[in-house]
Design a protein around this motif. Structure first.
Motif, mmCIF file in Angstrom:
data_model
loop_
_atom_site.group_PDB
_atom_site.id
_atom_site.type_symbol
_atom_site.label_atom_id
_atom_site.label_comp_id
_atom_site.label_asym_id
_atom_site.label_seq_id
_atom_site.Cartn_x
_atom_site.Cartn_y
_atom_site.Cartn_z
ATOM 1 N N ASP A 116 -6.157 -9.895 11.316
ATOM 2 C CA ASP A 116 -5.352 -8.767 10.846
ATOM 3 C C ASP A 116 -6.050 -8.035 9.714
ATOM 4 O O ASP A 116 -6.007 -6.806 9.640
ATOM 5 C CB ASP A 116 -3.980 -9.275 10.390
ATOM 6 C CG ASP A 116 -3.060 -8.138 9.988
ATOM 7 O OD1 ASP A 116 -2.761 -7.276 10.837
ATOM 8 O OD2 ASP A 116 -2.641 -8.106 8.816
ATOM 9 N N ASN A 117 -6.705 -8.773 8.834
ATOM 10 C CA ASN A 117 -7.477 -8.123 7.768
ATOM 11 C C ASN A 117 -8.742 -7.477 8.307
ATOM 12 O O ASN A 117 -9.153 -6.417 7.836
ATOM 13 C CB ASN A 117 -7.824 -9.138 6.679
ATOM 14 C CG ASN A 117 -6.678 -9.388 5.716
ATOM 15 O OD1 ASN A 117 -6.483 -8.658 4.755
ATOM 16 N ND2 ASN A 117 -5.897 -10.423 5.998
ATOM 17 N N LEU A 118 -9.346 -8.111 9.281
ATOM 18 C CA LEU A 118 -10.578 -7.577 9.849
ATOM 19 C C LEU A 118 -10.354 -6.206 10.467
ATOM 20 O O LEU A 118 -11.190 -5.313 10.352
ATOM 21 C CB LEU A 118 -11.124 -8.550 10.897
ATOM 22 C CG LEU A 118 -12.456 -8.176 11.551
ATOM 23 C CD1 LEU A 118 -13.577 -8.177 10.526
ATOM 24 C CD2 LEU A 118 -12.782 -9.132 12.684
ATOM 25 N N ARG A 119 -9.222 -6.006 11.114
ATOM 26 C CA ARG A 119 -8.963 -4.704 11.734
ATOM 27 C C ARG A 119 -8.839 -3.599 10.687
ATOM 28 O O ARG A 119 -8.969 -2.412 10.999
ATOM 29 C CB ARG A 119 -7.713 -4.770 12.603
ATOM 30 C CG ARG A 119 -6.393 -4.836 11.847
ATOM 31 C CD ARG A 119 -5.240 -5.080 12.808
ATOM 32 N NE ARG A 119 -3.973 -5.214 12.113
ATOM 33 C CZ ARG A 119 -3.078 -4.242 12.006
ATOM 34 N NH1 ARG A 119 -3.333 -3.051 12.526
ATOM 35 N NH2 ARG A 119 -1.944 -4.457 11.374
ATOM 36 N N ASN A 120 -8.556 -4.000 9.435
ATOM 37 C CA ASN A 120 -8.513 -3.044 8.331
ATOM 38 C C ASN A 120 -9.836 -2.998 7.570
ATOM 39 O O ASN A 120 -9.910 -2.412 6.481
ATOM 40 C CB ASN A 120 -7.381 -3.403 7.376
ATOM 41 C CG ASN A 120 -6.007 -3.253 8.014
ATOM 42 O OD1 ASN A 120 -5.738 -2.231 8.648
ATOM 43 N ND2 ASN A 120 -5.153 -4.254 7.881
ATOM 44 N N GLY A 121 -10.857 -3.638 8.141
ATOM 45 C CA GLY A 121 -12.175 -3.596 7.533
ATOM 46 C C GLY A 121 -12.390 -4.596 6.426
ATOM 47 O O GLY A 121 -13.434 -4.563 5.757
ATOM 48 N N MET A 122 -11.443 -5.502 6.229
ATOM 49 C CA MET A 122 -11.526 -6.447 5.125
ATOM 50 C C MET A 122 -11.926 -7.834 5.639
ATOM 51 O O MET A 122 -11.731 -8.171 6.806
ATOM 52 C CB MET A 122 -10.180 -6.548 4.405
ATOM 53 C CG MET A 122 -9.650 -5.208 3.911
ATOM 54 S SD MET A 122 -10.799 -4.354 2.799
ATOM 55 C CE MET A 122 -10.819 -5.514 1.422
ATOM 56 N N GLY B 192 4.251 -13.067 13.233
ATOM 57 C CA GLY B 192 5.524 -12.671 12.653
ATOM 58 C C GLY B 192 5.639 -13.067 11.202
ATOM 59 O O GLY B 192 6.266 -12.357 10.402
ATOM 60 N N GLU B 193 5.031 -14.185 10.830
ATOM 61 C CA GLU B 193 5.095 -14.653 9.441
ATOM 62 C C GLU B 193 4.451 -13.684 8.463
ATOM 63 O O GLU B 193 4.835 -13.622 7.298
ATOM 64 C CB GLU B 193 4.415 -16.018 9.318
ATOM 65 C CG GLU B 193 5.212 -17.177 9.881
ATOM 66 C CD GLU B 193 4.502 -18.499 9.660
ATOM 67 O OE1 GLU B 193 5.131 -19.541 9.878
ATOM 68 O OE2 GLU B 193 3.312 -18.491 9.266
ATOM 69 N N ILE B 194 3.443 -12.933 8.913
ATOM 70 C CA ILE B 194 2.742 -12.032 7.997
ATOM 71 C C ILE B 194 3.282 -10.608 8.079
ATOM 72 O O ILE B 194 2.646 -9.670 7.591
ATOM 73 C CB ILE B 194 1.218 -12.048 8.231
ATOM 74 C CG1 ILE B 194 0.852 -11.555 9.629
ATOM 75 C CG2 ILE B 194 0.658 -13.442 7.999
ATOM 76 C CD1 ILE B 194 -0.643 -11.381 9.850
ATOM 77 N N GLY B 195 4.453 -10.463 8.690
ATOM 78 C CA GLY B 195 5.117 -9.160 8.644
ATOM 79 C C GLY B 195 5.158 -8.397 9.940
ATOM 80 O O GLY B 195 5.513 -7.210 9.936
#
Length: 289
Positions: A137-143, A208-211
């Motif tokens: 999920d962070n990777l898709r935001n470049g992080m 789901g746990e991360i929003g």
């Protein structure tokens, strides 16, 4: 030659390159889409059951001679007796094992992969499914969130060479990623598809746990593909600068890239091509759905 730990200033602390495992997760997610859209063509064929047929005999008495055999009935008059199935029952497939709780899933995931002949040695996580979901999920935001990186840090150190009073990444630094990339590219896609299918409910729970209670983790994986594929591929040595704390890219265009892409640059041109080739294959599969 000078050596430094494998960090750049903008990457913030002890961060290795975790891109290969993220790409593996992308493949798993792509496999789920393929399975849902193409259908399961491995339906087990029903095996014929052997049956026996018996014709009742006439009762015998001690005083009577053995009776003559009765003539065979004509086909139109023949009435079959009830069929009796063979004593050996048809073998049923073993029931699928129930999933563990999300909190207790890591040992089961690792054991399942090992049973499918996947080398699990590079994997390192106490909460595999949760870490993979957060990482992608962070990777898709470049992080790149290294505390959730589900793979062990590669051995060796980042190194630079000095040429004409300029510093460049030593190409020998790329070698330490060779084994990790080879491991990634050699994993059987169908094994990953099967395991994603099996553990998908837990992946959805972790997402789901991360929003994202109603989100589709596959969408995140596809976006992660695009982030990695957008990483530029320099055709020469990469110049860096030493600010006395960490190294940074001398080229502003490279230094301005998202952290995930800057991390991917560090695996080296050849390793990057191998990773991207695998990702393009998966993305093409998705586009044909």
């Amino acid at each position: 030659m000078s050596n430094d730990t494998d960090e750049f200033k903008q990457d913030g602390g002890n961060k290795g390159t975790w891109i290969a495992v993220a790409a593996i997760v992308v493949i798993v997610a792509a496999g789920l889409v393929w399975w849902l859209t193409s259908g399961d063509d491995t339906t087990q064929q029903r095996q014929p059951v052997e049956r026996s047929m018996e014709v009742p005999k006439q009762p015998e008495t001690a005083a009577q001679p053995e009776p003559e055999p009765e003539p065979q009935a004509e086909p139109d008059d023949f009435e079959p007796v009830a069929e009796t199935p063979d004593e050996q029952p048809q073998q049923q497939p073993e029931p699928e094992q129930p999933l563990p709780s999300l909190a207790q899933s890591t040992p089961v995931v690792m054991e399942t992969l090992a049973q499918d002949e996947v080398d699990t040695q590079p994997l390192s996580s106490d909460s595999m499914i949760r870490d993979v979901v957060v990482f992608v999920d962070n990777l898709r935001n470049g992080m790149v969130v290294t505390e959730h990186a589900p793979v062990a840090r590669p051995d060796g150190q980042f190194a630079v060479i000095e040429l004409d009073d300029k510093l460049y990444i030593d190409e020998r630094s790329y070698d330490r990623y060779d084994n990790l990339v080879s491991w990634f590219t050699s994993i059987d896609n169908q094994v990953l598809i099967k395991n994603y299918r099996h553990f998908q409910p837990l992946i959805g729970e972790a997402y789901g746990e991360i929003g994202y209670p109603d989100g589709d983790f596959t969408d995140s994986a596809i976006e992660a593909i695009d982030v990695l594929l957008a990483t530029p591929e320099p055709d020469s040595l990469i110049e860096v600068e030493d600010d006395q704390v960490m190294y940074t890219y001398a080229d502003p265009a490279l230094e301005g890239l998202p952290p995930a892409q800057k991390q991917l640059l560090r695996v080296g041109p050849e390793n990057m091509r191998k990773i991207k080739a695998k990702l393009r294959e998966i993305k093409q599969q998705l586009k044909q759905m």
